[in-house]
Design a protein around this motif. Structure first.
Motif, mmCIF file in Angstrom:
data_model
loop_
_atom_site.group_PDB
_atom_site.id
_atom_site.type_symbol
_atom_site.label_atom_id
_atom_site.label_comp_id
_atom_site.label_asym_id
_atom_site.label_seq_id
_atom_site.Cartn_x
_atom_site.Cartn_y
_atom_site.Cartn_z
ATOM 1 N N ASP A 94 1.537 3.886 8.061
ATOM 2 C CA ASP A 94 1.227 4.051 6.634
ATOM 3 C C ASP A 94 1.837 2.966 5.766
ATOM 4 N N HIS A 153 2.460 1.642 -3.408
ATOM 5 C CA HIS A 153 1.474 2.069 -4.397
ATOM 6 C C HIS A 153 1.155 3.555 -4.228
ATOM 7 N N GLU A 154 1.036 4.003 -3.008
ATOM 8 C CA GLU A 154 0.698 5.408 -2.760
ATOM 9 C C GLU A 154 1.792 6.351 -3.254
ATOM 10 N N HIS A 155 3.054 5.913 -3.145
ATOM 11 C CA HIS A 155 4.167 6.817 -3.445
ATOM 12 C C HIS A 155 4.951 6.436 -4.697
ATOM 13 N N GLY A 203 0.814 -1.202 0.000
ATOM 14 C CA GLY A 203 0.000 0.000 0.000
ATOM 15 C C GLY A 203 0.849 1.253 0.000
ATOM 16 N N TRP A 204 1.923 1.238 0.787
ATOM 17 C CA TRP A 204 2.826 2.394 0.835
ATOM 18 C C TRP A 204 3.539 2.589 -0.499
ATOM 19 N N ARG A 230 -2.918 -3.572 -6.548
ATOM 20 C CA ARG A 230 -1.794 -2.654 -6.414
ATOM 21 C C ARG A 230 -0.555 -3.180 -7.123
#
Length: 342
Positions: A263, A21-23, A18-19, A70
């Motif tokens: 996060d 994918h977010e960044h 998730g981290w 993701r």
């Protein structure tokens, strides 16, 4: 491996994905990037590592729906950044002795992508005596050999003799285990990664080496956990999932989960993490990749055990019971074309 440890490994992996994918766009290539060896150091690093992690998550298919989505997004982003293979082709055409194009392309082949001109050029280049004779560190030679088989180029002669390649490594010499240090630790982990193709073929690790690793891996995990080198700790945990009888340490998983930020960021060591988002990504991205891979493989091997399809999982301290070049290097840093690794 108990259900609680499986759940912890899954949670760590999903949060790390998730981290990432977010960044992930923070690892995009500069707009004016070219194929020259003098391109900005590390320009291709994040893309190659995200492609590796994504390809393994998709290969194992044990992530949740969000994790699979993701991973697919990350792989497609990296493929698009590389011109759907065109940039790798151009780099290989210009620098045939470098290996980063092959190694990076292999991640995308594992993930289901193909670039026919790249395949044809690799087949031609891999048959050249100059390319086959290029000198690499022993664990780097294994990286090239594994990329060669993943890319479907076994018949080119570039893979080499696996027994000879393994025997030339630090691990292949059954070294005094108490002399392991930071760099030999990374070399050892990557020898296991490449021989087993990141846990796909654990039976390819020779029995004597597998027994040696099984005996000393719990000790090495304890050492690097104690000094707070979370990146190397994660890589050692991946090694545990690459053994014929997987070694999964519940205490190590609880520790890794405890140092992971809310996060999903996983710090590489005990040093303070910068508040600058771009710097945070550049400095900690590799450890998130490692955590995503480690959790994915641990869950996959545990499910293999449950399904009766092989593998095994065991508790801490009992092997066999219930078990990229440096990660901060970048492609082109050395004349032989060593590529970045996980």
């Amino acid at each position: 491996m108990t259900a609680s440890v499986t759940a912890t490994a899954h949670q760590v992996s999903e949060k790390a994905l998730g981290w990432l994918h977010e960044h992930h766009r923070r690892g995009s290539l500069p707009e004016d990037i070219g194929t020259d060896i003098s391109d900005p150091p590390g320009a291709y690093k994040a893309l190659g590592e995200m492609a590796l992690a994504s390809s393994l998550v998709l290969r194992e298919s044990v992530a949740g729906a969000d994790g699979l989505r993701r991973s697919h997004d990350l792989l497609e982003h990296a493929w698009g950044q590389l011109g759907e293979g065109d940039l790798l082709y151009a780099r290989l055409l210009r620098f045939p002795l470098m290996t980063d194009s092959l190694e990076t392309y292999a991640h995308f082949v594992r993930g289901g992508h193909r670039h026919e001109p790249m395949r044809q050029l690799l087949a031609q280049v891999s048959g050249l005596r100059s390319v086959r004779g290029a000198e690499h560190l022993p664990n780097r030679a294994l990286a090239v050999a594994n990329a060669t088989r993943v890319a479907g180029l076994d018949g080119t002669g570039r893979a080499g003799d696996w027994t000879e390649l393994i025997g030339a490594t630090w691990l292949g010499n059954a070294p005094e285990p108490w002399l392991v240090d930071w760099i030999t630790g990374y070399n050892m982990t990557h020898t296991v990664f490449h021989v087993t193709d990141w846990g796909r073929v654990p039976e390819d690790l020779p029995d004597d080496i597998g027994a040696y690793v099984a005996a000393w891996l719990p000790v090495w995990i304890d050492i690097w956990a104690e000094v707070g080198e979370w990146d190397l700790l994660g890589e050692l945990m991946i090694v545990g999932s690459c053994l014929k009888e997987p070694y999964i340490d519940p205490a190590a998983w609880e520790l890794l989960a405890s140092v992971q930020h809310d996060d999903g960021l996983v710090p590489r060591d005990t040093a303070p993490v910068s508040d600058d988002l771009d710097y945070r990504f550049a400095d900690q991205q590799h450890t998130a990749v490692v955590a995503a891979i480690a959790g994915t493989l641990a869950v996959s091997r545990a499910l293999d055990r449950t399904d009766g399809t092989g593998g095994g999982a065991s508790g801490a301290g009992s092997p066999g019971a219930d078990n990229g070049d440096h990660p901060r290097d970048s492609p082109g840093d050395s004349p032989n074309g060593s590529s970045v690794r996980p």
